[in-house]
Design a protein around this motif. Sequence first.
Motif, PDB file in Angstrom:
ATOM      1  N   THR A  62       0.813  -1.203   0.000  1.00 17.09           N
ATOM      2  CA  THR A  62       0.000   0.000   0.000  1.00 17.09           C
ATOM      3  C   THR A  62       0.854   1.263   0.000  1.00 17.09           C
ATOM      4  OG1 THR A  62      -1.594  -1.265   1.328  1.00 17.09           O
ATOM      5  CG2 THR A  62      -1.964   1.083   1.168  1.00 17.09           C
ATOM      6  N   SER A  64       3.373   3.981  -1.238  1.00 20.86           N
ATOM      7  CA  SER A  64       3.752   4.468  -2.567  1.00 20.86           C
ATOM      8  C   SER A  64       5.253   4.338  -2.809  1.00 20.86           C
ATOM      9  CB  SER A  64       3.326   5.926  -2.725  1.00 20.86           C
ATOM     10  OG  SER A  64       3.939   6.751  -1.736  1.00 20.86           O
ATOM     11  N   ASN A 311      -5.148  -5.330  -0.228  1.00 18.95           N
ATOM     12  CA  ASN A 311      -5.235  -4.111  -1.047  1.00 18.95           C
ATOM     13  C   ASN A 311      -5.930  -4.381  -2.379  1.00 18.95           C
ATOM     14  OD1 ASN A 311      -2.817  -5.629  -1.783  1.00 18.95           O
ATOM     15  ND2 ASN A 311      -2.298  -3.904  -3.137  1.00 18.95           N
ATOM     16  N   ASP A 315      -9.346  -2.665  -3.560  1.00 18.65           N
ATOM     17  CA  ASP A 315      -9.451  -2.020  -4.876  1.00 18.65           C
ATOM     18  C   ASP A 315     -10.698  -2.505  -5.622  1.00 18.65           C
ATOM     19  OD1 ASP A 315      -7.123  -0.596  -4.494  1.00 18.65           O
ATOM     20  OD2 ASP A 315      -5.868  -1.939  -5.695  1.00 18.65           O
ATOM     21  N   LYS A 320      -9.889   2.598  -2.540  1.00 16.57           N
ATOM     22  CA  LYS A 320      -8.575   2.685  -3.176  1.00 16.57           C
ATOM     23  C   LYS A 320      -7.622   3.654  -2.483  1.00 16.57           C
ATOM     24  CE  LYS A 320     -10.352   1.291  -7.680  1.00 16.57           C
ATOM     25  NZ  LYS A 320     -10.382   1.540  -9.140  1.00 16.57           N
ATOM     26  N   ASP A 321      -8.098   4.384  -1.507  1.00 16.04           N
ATOM     27  CA  ASP A 321      -7.238   5.313  -0.787  1.00 16.04           C
ATOM     28  C   ASP A 321      -6.278   4.552   0.126  1.00 16.04           C
ATOM     29  OD1 ASP A 321      -6.575   8.081   0.278  1.00 16.04           O
ATOM     30  OD2 ASP A 321      -7.258   7.083   2.108  1.00 16.04           O
ATOM     31  N   ASN A 323      -4.517   5.452   2.745  1.00 23.08           N
ATOM     32  CA  ASN A 323      -4.743   5.681   4.171  1.00 23.08           C
ATOM     33  C   ASN A 323      -5.919   4.838   4.680  1.00 23.08           C
ATOM     34  OD1 ASN A 323      -4.053   7.479   6.603  1.00 23.08           O
ATOM     35  ND2 ASN A 323      -6.257   7.801   6.385  1.00 23.08           N
ATOM     36  N   GLN A 324      -6.990   4.796   3.901  1.00 22.65           N
ATOM     37  CA  GLN A 324      -8.163   4.019   4.287  1.00 22.65           C
ATOM     38  C   GLN A 324      -7.871   2.521   4.277  1.00 22.65           C
ATOM     39  OE1 GLN A 324     -11.624   4.946   1.938  1.00 22.65           O
ATOM     40  NE2 GLN A 324     -13.042   3.877   3.307  1.00 22.65           N
ATOM     41  N   GLN A 325      -7.095   2.069   3.295  1.00 22.45           N
ATOM     42  CA  GLN A 325      -6.744   0.649   3.240  1.00 22.45           C
ATOM     43  C   GLN A 325      -5.912   0.232   4.451  1.00 22.45           C
ATOM     44  OE1 GLN A 325      -4.896  -0.404  -0.472  1.00 22.45           O
ATOM     45  NE2 GLN A 325      -6.780  -0.153  -1.663  1.00 22.45           N
TER      46      GLN A 325
END
Length: 521
Positions: A62, A64, A311, A315, A320-321, A323-325
């Motif tokens: 998750t 980046s 993840n 999706d 898809k955020d 932080n939320q995942q």
Amino acid sequence: MAEMTGTVKPPNGHFFLAGRLFSRVKWWRSPNMRALYFYILVLILTNTANGFDNSMMNGLQTLSYWQEYFDHPRGPTLGLFNCVMSVGALAGLLVLPYMLDYWGRKICLVIGSLFMLLGVGLQSGAINFSMFVGARFILGFGDILVICTAPLLITEIAPAQDRAILVTIAGATYHSGAFIAAWTTYGTLRIKSDWSWRAPSLIQALFTLIMLAVVWWIPESPRYHVSSGQPEKALKTLAYYHADGNEQDEVVQLEYAEITTAIAMEKSSEHSGSYKDFLRTPGNRKRLLIIITFGLFAQWSGNGLVSYYLNLIMDSIGIKDANQQLLINGALTSFNLATNLFFSFFVDKWGRRPIMLFSSAGMMVAFVIWTALSAKYDAHASSALGSGVLGMIFIYYLFYNMKSGLIASYTTEILPYSLRAKGYTIMEFAMYVALFFNQYVNPIALDNIHWRYYIFYCCFLAVEVAVIWYFYPETRYLPLEEITKLFDGEDIVVATNIELGKIDEEGKAVTTAIHIEEAKP
């Protein structure tokens, strides 16, 4: 009077040993037992390191910076990142049983921990794809040595009164590591550099360092001492930790008697302690069926989808955020930790078989609903349906967590000493074959057939319920050396009706019968 079986419950504050009823010892009042329980706690934490790694890999996907550093891996490449650790574990399983039998439990813990530290160092400092993958292989090799050895040692040093709960907790603490890793990766999300994924890798070493610092004081298995021709060490270990040094304590004498006779009988029989022994008798063939299927059930019940590729599932339902995942991952691991530990304390009260049946049936129902909601979401893309899928994931794990701790305790207790290391290795081998499949195939399948892939797990869970119903016996309230009667019949249970601890000059058990009281219900 009643025959002692896995369904006879001892009165509160008591436990069975050799068909007799004993009062439970308040371990916190004994300095030696307090020390033993601390050592067992350290052994339990070995599974925390395993859980940390698995959840960490979920979290890293998750981040980046991790994605950019490794060029956004997908499909087979992403599968290789995860499954190579299982390849390392499978390599470790090839040598582990021989190490356990010849060197004992403690040496295996040390060697495994050193490999894990090497893997963590290489993984944290990885500068390219090949280095990261190589580190994962080494980490898998060391990890399997530790997580297979620790439950065996707990099983063999724990007092009979608490053995089942302690080994089950050891299995459940996988989620304590997942809990720590999930919130660690959530925290490192805010680090604006490659340290967002390197830092969690370094933190992983903490649990291994704790093990290396304490392992020198942890007692070796009394059963290993007896097997290696040092019965006096076994008696001293049992007496020191179970009765504050009193070698004449009745419980210690019975434990020592059962251990020495059972191992002497195994050595004097036609059994060689080899893998072939699993095919020689009906009882051992049944054990083999159970440990292989239990290993497969541990990873092919659908949990592998969430353990490594949450993840991708998020999706697929519109979440898809990053932080939320990570928040969902943290919430799920917190839920798993709490429910796993809660259910660990009921393995004796509820029984192994009812827990496994109820757990598998519940998972099957939850997964069917999960699949149906995913299909609906694929057609309509409703946020309510996405929330429904997320809710079913939590309900699914509620049922899964009922039995996940039993993987270690049930497998170790149904195996006699001569086959315990090899049998546990077979179970882990089956589990890691399934895990390799999950880690490599799942991302490919999810990319190509999406929710339709879930149908495989719905069908497999139905098979799981049937196998448990027909082949898994109840073992609660039975000491280790007495569980053998459930598989081998009363002619083998002579091990519990022998004047134990007496071995003749050729190493064969003396079969002088003594009276053993039947257990009272």
